[in-house]
Scaffold this motif. Structure first.
Motif, PDB file in Angstrom:
ATOM      1  N   LEU A  92       0.829  -1.211   0.000  1.00 21.32           N
ATOM      2  CA  LEU A  92       0.000   0.000   0.000  1.00 21.32           C
ATOM      3  C   LEU A  92       0.861   1.258   0.000  1.00 21.32           C
ATOM      4  O   LEU A  92       0.504   2.249  -0.637  1.00 21.32           O
ATOM      5  CB  LEU A  92      -0.945   0.006   1.199  1.00 21.32           C
ATOM      6  N   ASN A  93       1.997   1.227   0.693  1.00 21.92           N
ATOM      7  CA  ASN A  93       2.911   2.370   0.643  1.00 21.92           C
ATOM      8  C   ASN A  93       3.393   2.609  -0.783  1.00 21.92           C
ATOM      9  O   ASN A  93       3.486   3.752  -1.235  1.00 21.92           O
ATOM     10  CB  ASN A  93       4.105   2.155   1.572  1.00 21.92           C
ATOM     11  N   ARG A  94       3.687   1.547  -1.504  1.00 25.63           N
ATOM     12  CA  ARG A  94       4.135   1.668  -2.898  1.00 25.63           C
ATOM     13  C   ARG A  94       3.018   2.273  -3.758  1.00 25.63           C
ATOM     14  O   ARG A  94       3.263   3.173  -4.562  1.00 25.63           O
ATOM     15  CB  ARG A  94       4.562   0.307  -3.437  1.00 25.63           C
ATOM     16  N   VAL A  95       1.800   1.788  -3.586  1.00 21.58           N
ATOM     17  CA  VAL A  95       0.664   2.309  -4.348  1.00 21.58           C
ATOM     18  C   VAL A  95       0.482   3.798  -4.073  1.00 21.58           C
ATOM     19  O   VAL A  95       0.302   4.594  -4.994  1.00 21.58           O
ATOM     20  CB  VAL A  95      -0.622   1.515  -4.023  1.00 21.58           C
ATOM     21  N   GLU A  96       0.542   4.187  -2.813  1.00 18.89           N
ATOM     22  CA  GLU A  96       0.351   5.598  -2.464  1.00 18.89           C
ATOM     23  C   GLU A  96       1.505   6.457  -2.979  1.00 18.89           C
ATOM     24  O   GLU A  96       1.294   7.560  -3.473  1.00 18.89           O
ATOM     25  CB  GLU A  96       0.211   5.743  -0.951  1.00 18.89           C
ATOM     26  N   ASN A  97       2.729   5.964  -2.871  1.00 16.06           N
ATOM     27  CA  ASN A  97       3.880   6.689  -3.410  1.00 16.06           C
ATOM     28  C   ASN A  97       3.708   6.898  -4.909  1.00 16.06           C
ATOM     29  O   ASN A  97       3.886   8.010  -5.418  1.00 16.06           O
ATOM     30  CB  ASN A  97       5.168   5.918  -3.129  1.00 16.06           C
ATOM     31  N   ASN A  98       3.354   5.843  -5.623  1.00 14.54           N
ATOM     32  CA  ASN A  98       3.218   5.936  -7.074  1.00 14.54           C
ATOM     33  C   ASN A  98       2.032   6.815  -7.470  1.00 14.54           C
ATOM     34  O   ASN A  98       2.067   7.483  -8.506  1.00 14.54           O
ATOM     35  CB  ASN A  98       3.117   4.548  -7.691  1.00 14.54           C
ATOM     36  N   THR A  99       1.009   6.867  -6.635  1.00 10.48           N
ATOM     37  CA  THR A  99      -0.111   7.777  -6.872  1.00 10.48           C
ATOM     38  C   THR A  99       0.380   9.216  -6.842  1.00 10.48           C
ATOM     39  O   THR A  99       0.017  10.031  -7.696  1.00 10.48           O
ATOM     40  CB  THR A  99      -1.216   7.567  -5.805  1.00 10.48           C
ATOM     41  N   GLU A 100       1.232   9.536  -5.892  1.00 10.87           N
ATOM     42  CA  GLU A 100       1.777  10.891  -5.785  1.00 10.87           C
ATOM     43  C   GLU A 100       2.683  11.213  -6.977  1.00 10.87           C
ATOM     44  O   GLU A 100       2.676  12.341  -7.478  1.00 10.87           O
ATOM     45  CB  GLU A 100       2.534  11.050  -4.464  1.00 10.87           C
ATOM     46  N   VAL A 101       3.439  10.241  -7.453  1.00 15.09           N
ATOM     47  CA  VAL A 101       4.284  10.455  -8.638  1.00 15.09           C
ATOM     48  C   VAL A 101       3.416  10.797  -9.849  1.00 15.09           C
ATOM     49  O   VAL A 101       3.706  11.734 -10.596  1.00 15.09           O
ATOM     50  CB  VAL A 101       5.168   9.218  -8.926  1.00 15.09           C
ATOM     51  N   ILE A 102       2.336  10.053 -10.039  1.00 16.07           N
ATOM     52  CA  ILE A 102       1.423  10.321 -11.156  1.00 16.07           C
ATOM     53  C   ILE A 102       0.800  11.698 -10.986  1.00 16.07           C
ATOM     54  O   ILE A 102       0.672  12.462 -11.956  1.00 16.07           O
ATOM     55  CB  ILE A 102       0.317   9.244 -11.241  1.00 16.07           C
ATOM     56  N   ASN A 107     -11.175   3.406   0.076  1.00 22.49           N
ATOM     57  CA  ASN A 107     -11.991   4.337  -0.716  1.00 22.49           C
ATOM     58  C   ASN A 107     -11.183   5.568  -1.119  1.00 22.49           C
ATOM     59  O   ASN A 107     -11.291   6.054  -2.241  1.00 22.49           O
ATOM     60  CB  ASN A 107     -13.246   4.756   0.052  1.00 22.49           C
ATOM     61  N   ARG A 108     -10.359   6.079  -0.209  1.00 22.64           N
ATOM     62  CA  ARG A 108      -9.512   7.236  -0.515  1.00 22.64           C
ATOM     63  C   ARG A 108      -8.502   6.900  -1.603  1.00 22.64           C
ATOM     64  O   ARG A 108      -8.325   7.661  -2.558  1.00 22.64           O
ATOM     65  CB  ARG A 108      -8.787   7.707   0.756  1.00 22.64           C
ATOM     66  N   ILE A 109      -7.858   5.746  -1.490  1.00 26.06           N
ATOM     67  CA  ILE A 109      -6.863   5.313  -2.483  1.00 26.06           C
ATOM     68  C   ILE A 109      -7.513   5.159  -3.857  1.00 26.06           C
ATOM     69  O   ILE A 109      -7.005   5.653  -4.868  1.00 26.06           O
ATOM     70  CB  ILE A 109      -6.196   3.998  -2.027  1.00 26.06           C
ATOM     71  N   GLU A 110      -8.648   4.490  -3.906  1.00 23.65           N
ATOM     72  CA  GLU A 110      -9.345   4.281  -5.186  1.00 23.65           C
ATOM     73  C   GLU A 110      -9.863   5.606  -5.732  1.00 23.65           C
ATOM     74  O   GLU A 110      -9.829   5.846  -6.935  1.00 23.65           O
ATOM     75  CB  GLU A 110     -10.497   3.292  -5.004  1.00 23.65           C
ATOM     76  N   SER A 111     -10.325   6.494  -4.859  1.00 27.57           N
ATOM     77  CA  SER A 111     -10.802   7.807  -5.306  1.00 27.57           C
ATOM     78  C   SER A 111      -9.669   8.634  -5.887  1.00 27.57           C
ATOM     79  O   SER A 111      -9.855   9.351  -6.871  1.00 27.57           O
ATOM     80  CB  SER A 111     -11.452   8.560  -4.148  1.00 27.57           C
ATOM     81  N   ASN A 112      -8.487   8.555  -5.282  1.00 27.55           N
ATOM     82  CA  ASN A 112      -7.323   9.258  -5.835  1.00 27.55           C
ATOM     83  C   ASN A 112      -7.042   8.795  -7.260  1.00 27.55           C
ATOM     84  O   ASN A 112      -6.804   9.608  -8.152  1.00 27.55           O
ATOM     85  CB  ASN A 112      -6.088   9.030  -4.961  1.00 27.55           C
TER      86      ASN A 112
END
Length: 131
Positions: free
Chosen positions: A20-30, A61-66
């Motif tokens: 999940l940390n990787r997913v959130e990090n990569n979300t911020e990169v995008i 829900n927050r991760i998917e909404s991002n």
């Protein structure tokens, strides 16, 4: 900095806080790529989870909404629909893990290619002679 996603999730894999940390990090990169072209949407990301942190439906829900917000400008071919209605006790499977990373990877490939294609404009000064 982009962290290579895990794209080969199977039913025998275990999902943990590092994923999940990787997913959130990569979300911020995008999000940074999107902001390179337009004023991107404000996102709330968390990537400092550890073994003591438990994510609940509101986090998913927050991760998917991002991700849903990041694809508003462009929905790449092959996009897997986000699950935006996580509730307590919903099962999270390797299919969900695959979707989260797959969609980010599609966005990364698109925006990384576009950012690399933008010419850098500037002044070139040739020689230093006086007129």
């Amino acid at each position: 900095m982009w962290i290579a996603p895990k794209l080969d999730w199977s039913s025998s894999d275990f999902y943990n806080f590092e994923d999940l940390n990787r997913v959130e990090n990569n979300t911020e990169v995008i999000a940074d790529f999107v902001r390179y072209f337009i004023a991107g949407p404000p996102l709330n990301t968390v990537y400092n989870r550890d073994m003591k942190h438990i994510d609940f439906a509101d986090s998913l829900n927050r991760i998917e909404s991002n991700q849903h917000l990041l694809r508003q400008r462009l929905t790449p071919a092959g996009w897997l629909p986000n699950k935006l209605d996580w509730k307590a006790n919903d099962a999270f499977s390797y299919i969900d893990a695959h979707r989260l990373e797959h969609n980010l990877n599609l966005l990364y490939l698109h925006y990384r290619g576009n950012v690399d294609a933008v010419p850098i404009c500037g002044a070139y000064i040739v020689g230093e002679g006086l007129i």
